[in-house]
Design a protein around this motif. Structure first.
Motif, PDB file in Angstrom:
ATOM      1  N   HIS A 175       0.813  -1.227   0.000  1.00 48.60           N
ATOM      2  CA  HIS A 175       0.000   0.000   0.000  1.00 48.60           C
ATOM      3  C   HIS A 175       0.839   1.266   0.000  1.00 48.60           C
ATOM      4  O   HIS A 175       0.301   2.362  -0.111  1.00 48.60           O
ATOM      5  CB  HIS A 175      -0.932   0.009   1.222  1.00 48.60           C
ATOM      6  CG  HIS A 175      -1.993  -1.039   1.170  1.00 48.60           C
ATOM      7  ND1 HIS A 175      -2.822  -1.312   2.238  1.00 48.60           N
ATOM      8  CD2 HIS A 175      -2.366  -1.892   0.180  1.00 48.60           C
ATOM      9  CE1 HIS A 175      -3.657  -2.281   1.911  1.00 48.60           C
ATOM     10  NE2 HIS A 175      -3.394  -2.647   0.667  1.00 48.60           N
ATOM     11  N   SER A 176       2.158   1.125   0.117  1.00 48.55           N
ATOM     12  CA  SER A 176       3.016   2.291   0.326  1.00 48.55           C
ATOM     13  C   SER A 176       3.403   3.027  -0.945  1.00 48.55           C
ATOM     14  O   SER A 176       3.809   4.187  -0.896  1.00 48.55           O
ATOM     15  CB  SER A 176       4.303   1.851   1.038  1.00 48.55           C
ATOM     16  OG  SER A 176       5.116   1.080   0.153  1.00 48.55           O
ATOM     17  N   GLY A 177       3.317   2.337  -2.090  1.00 49.37           N
ATOM     18  CA  GLY A 177       3.826   2.903  -3.331  1.00 49.37           C
ATOM     19  C   GLY A 177       5.282   2.553  -3.571  1.00 49.37           C
ATOM     20  O   GLY A 177       5.892   3.044  -4.526  1.00 49.37           O
ATOM     21  N   TYR A 245       9.115   4.585   4.217  1.00 49.86           N
ATOM     22  CA  TYR A 245       7.673   4.375   4.096  1.00 49.86           C
ATOM     23  C   TYR A 245       6.977   4.210   5.446  1.00 49.86           C
ATOM     24  O   TYR A 245       5.793   3.875   5.500  1.00 49.86           O
ATOM     25  CB  TYR A 245       7.395   3.156   3.204  1.00 49.86           C
ATOM     26  CG  TYR A 245       7.874   3.381   1.776  1.00 49.86           C
ATOM     27  CD1 TYR A 245       7.189   4.245   0.922  1.00 49.86           C
ATOM     28  CD2 TYR A 245       9.035   2.778   1.299  1.00 49.86           C
ATOM     29  CE1 TYR A 245       7.636   4.475  -0.371  1.00 49.86           C
ATOM     30  CE2 TYR A 245       9.485   3.011   0.002  1.00 49.86           C
ATOM     31  CZ  TYR A 245       8.782   3.859  -0.823  1.00 49.86           C
ATOM     32  OH  TYR A 245       9.217   4.096  -2.105  1.00 49.86           O
ATOM     33  N   GLU A 311       3.870   5.770 -10.460  1.00 48.79           N
ATOM     34  CA  GLU A 311       2.458   5.691 -10.086  1.00 48.79           C
ATOM     35  C   GLU A 311       1.616   5.372 -11.316  1.00 48.79           C
ATOM     36  O   GLU A 311       1.726   6.046 -12.349  1.00 48.79           O
ATOM     37  CB  GLU A 311       1.998   7.005  -9.466  1.00 48.79           C
ATOM     38  CG  GLU A 311       2.338   7.144  -8.000  1.00 48.79           C
ATOM     39  CD  GLU A 311       1.538   6.210  -7.114  1.00 48.79           C
ATOM     40  OE1 GLU A 311       0.356   5.935  -7.414  1.00 48.79           O
ATOM     41  OE2 GLU A 311       2.105   5.739  -6.108  1.00 48.79           O
ATOM     42  N   THR A 346       3.078   1.213  -9.792  1.00 50.19           N
ATOM     43  CA  THR A 346       2.638   1.063  -8.404  1.00 50.19           C
ATOM     44  C   THR A 346       1.365   1.861  -8.179  1.00 50.19           C
ATOM     45  O   THR A 346       1.045   2.792  -8.913  1.00 50.19           O
ATOM     46  CB  THR A 346       3.719   1.558  -7.428  1.00 50.19           C
ATOM     47  OG1 THR A 346       4.097   2.894  -7.779  1.00 50.19           O
ATOM     48  CG2 THR A 346       4.937   0.671  -7.477  1.00 50.19           C
ATOM     49  N   THR A 348      -0.446   3.792  -4.934  1.00 52.68           N
ATOM     50  CA  THR A 348      -0.445   4.227  -3.539  1.00 52.68           C
ATOM     51  C   THR A 348      -1.891   4.356  -3.083  1.00 52.68           C
ATOM     52  O   THR A 348      -2.663   5.135  -3.639  1.00 52.68           O
ATOM     53  CB  THR A 348       0.279   5.575  -3.374  1.00 52.68           C
ATOM     54  OG1 THR A 348       1.625   5.442  -3.860  1.00 52.68           O
ATOM     55  CG2 THR A 348       0.310   5.999  -1.916  1.00 52.68           C
ATOM     56  N   ARG A 350      -4.928   5.565  -1.218  1.00 58.87           N
ATOM     57  CA  ARG A 350      -5.271   6.800  -0.519  1.00 58.87           C
ATOM     58  C   ARG A 350      -6.159   6.513   0.690  1.00 58.87           C
ATOM     59  O   ARG A 350      -7.083   5.698   0.596  1.00 58.87           O
ATOM     60  CB  ARG A 350      -5.999   7.772  -1.455  1.00 58.87           C
ATOM     61  CG  ARG A 350      -4.993   8.624  -2.245  1.00 58.87           C
ATOM     62  CD  ARG A 350      -5.112   8.399  -3.719  1.00 58.87           C
ATOM     63  NE  ARG A 350      -4.176   9.264  -4.429  1.00 58.87           N
ATOM     64  CZ  ARG A 350      -3.069   8.840  -5.023  1.00 58.87           C
ATOM     65  NH1 ARG A 350      -2.725   7.568  -4.968  1.00 58.87           N
ATOM     66  NH2 ARG A 350      -2.280   9.674  -5.682  1.00 58.87           N
ATOM     67  N   ASN A 424      -9.237   4.823  -5.390  1.00 53.66           N
ATOM     68  CA  ASN A 424      -8.531   3.677  -5.995  1.00 53.66           C
ATOM     69  C   ASN A 424      -9.512   2.572  -6.380  1.00 53.66           C
ATOM     70  O   ASN A 424      -9.310   1.391  -6.074  1.00 53.66           O
ATOM     71  CB  ASN A 424      -7.480   3.106  -5.038  1.00 53.66           C
ATOM     72  CG  ASN A 424      -6.458   4.130  -4.603  1.00 53.66           C
ATOM     73  OD1 ASN A 424      -6.467   4.574  -3.460  1.00 53.66           O
ATOM     74  ND2 ASN A 424      -5.575   4.518  -5.508  1.00 53.66           N
TER      75      ASN A 424
END
Length: 456
Positions: A175-177, A245, A311, A346, A348, A350, A424
């Protein structure tokens, strides 16, 4: 307004007798055909035979992990001499075992476990794989079948870490990117089997790693966190990524990382002497096959890169800018053409207000959301993005399609692309439009496949 259910794009991957659809008559069917061709090229039977060694003096043990693990094992069983001893164990994702060909004897055991977050079944499989390495001699051969997803499937936490710790860390990384390289650096240093440690356990046997690449650059040390290859990363780098992260590990494990006690075997280590790594399928090969099919249909094809990261939504916007330039100005490519790319983007996640519905979707879907938003209904542009393993994130779709009327159809249903991006929720958006791409598990994995068709 609640959007009605709509039929989705179900793509058949059996290409026997398949004819390439006309790009102008059915743009989406044409793009789906390119995707199917790319997936076909990545099937283990297409590339494994020329990399198999002769049987050794001793026994041959097959070990492996990944989304393609079961299909790779079946390919070895089909190609290995019937009279030569063969045994072993591989672990793959749940529901990723292909139908067994009639008459093919089962000599390699296949187990299933969870991906992308590990579970107890993966832990048990990793423990058994390590146990199977006991008693190997220099006359023995170990064939390691490694493919994307193996990092989660082959989980054996370092001392001081529980399975629950590994599950939490994995979720937070996802989930961090963080990039796949960053995630796997951490995973290697928190494992007793990844980062070259499986190769060390196989000594003194000869080890040949046969791998299907799902990472930008095809670095074997990154694919499935490199269980059989040297690792050049360090405990200090793993600590820096965790700090970057905001991901916590137990204090005792943090101290071990600081002291370098969880270091991995490095390049030049004698444990890797005589070992080989063979890439049997790569993202670039699949993209080139798709390009060849497009050219045979009379459409110019260009492969941007098989190493695109970043992203997903932002990569979608960049692709949209390129497509608009081609559609409006014929630059940098003349119409009609297909633009292909791969890599691993990736997403991320939100944060959402308490009680809000969880967004659904993965990298390919979010790329398509960003692409559609930036294209703004650009005429003459169609696109498809899908993961070559058939699973985009954790849903049942491989990806999604975009067409010139995507935004207009969504607006007619009261769907705003910005709202779906905010949460997302690419799956919800494209499901309502009937534009999910669904294949089921493909039994291989060479990462993201993206294709944009720009017509006259």
């Amino acid at each position: 307004m609640t959007a009605p259910q709509a039929p989705q794009h179900r793509v058949a991957l059996d290409l026997q007798g398949a004819v390439c659809p006309s790009p102008s008559a059915d743009p989406q069917a044409f793009l789906q055909h390119l995707y199917a061709q790319a997936v076909w090229r990545a099937q283990p039977l297409q590339g494994l035979a020329r990399h198999l060694p002769l049987p050794p003096k001793g026994r041959t043990l097959v070990l492996g992990a990944g989304k393609a693990g079961a299909s790779m094992a079946q390919a070895v069983e089909a190609l290995w001499p019937a009279e030569a001893p063969l045994s072993g164990l591989v672990v793959t994702r749940y529901h990723h075992i292909p139908p067994r060909p009639v008459g093919l004897p089962e000599r390699i055991e296949v187990l299933e476990a969870s991906h992308p977050v590990p579970d107890a079944a993966g832990l048990a499989a990793a423990q058994r794989i390590l146990q199977l390495t006991e008693g190997l001699t220099e006359d023995d051969l170990v064939l390691c079948l490694i493919s994307g997803g193996g990092s989660a499937l082959l989980t054996l936490p370092a001392e001081g870490l529980s399975l629950e710790d590994k599950q939490r860390i994995n979720r937070e990384l996802l989930h961090s990117g963080a990039s796949i390289g960053e995630m796997n650096c951490v995973r290697k240093h928190l494992s007793r089997i990844k980062g070259g440690r499986l190769a060390a356990a196989c000594a003194p046997a000869r080890v040949i790693t046969l791998t299907i690449s799902d990472v930008p650059g095809d670095d074997p040390s990154v694919i499935a966190s490199g269980p059989t290859v040297p690792d050049a990363s360090s405990c200090a780098e793993a600590l820096a990524i965790l700090a970057r992260y905001g991901i916590e590990v137990p204090a005792a494990v943090h101290a071990q990382l600081q002291a370098g006690a969880l270091e991995t075997p490095k390049p030049g280590d004698a444990v890797f002497a005589g070992h080989e790594v063979q890439l049997i399928a790569t993202p670039r090969q699949s993209l080139e096959v798709a390009a060849e099919v497009a050219r045979a249909a009379g459409i110019a094809a260009y492969v941007l890169s098989d190493e695109i990261e970043g992203e997903s939504r932002e990569v979608g916007k960049v692709h949209a800018a390129l497509a608009r330039s081609v559609a409006q100005q014929g630059q940098p490519f003349a119409r009609p053409c297909v633009i292909l790319s791969g890599g691993e983007t990736t997403v991320t996640i939100r944060p959402q207000p308490a009680g809000s519905p969880r967004g659904r979707g993965g990298r390919a879907g979010e790329f398509c959301l960003g692409l559609a938003q930036a294209l703004q209904g650009q005429p003459r542009v169609w696109a498809l993005a899908a993961d070559t393993d058939g699973i985009d994130g954790v849903e049942d779709n491989a990806g999604a399609c975009v067409s010139p009327d995507t935004l207009a159809r969504a607006q007619a249903l009261g769907l705003k692309v910005e709202q779906f991006l905010d949460r997302n929720d690419a799956y919800g958006y494209f499901e309502a439009l009937g534009d999910l791409v669904i294949t089921g598990p493909t039994h291989t994995n060479v990462n993201d496949f993206r294709a944009m068709l720009i017509l006259d």
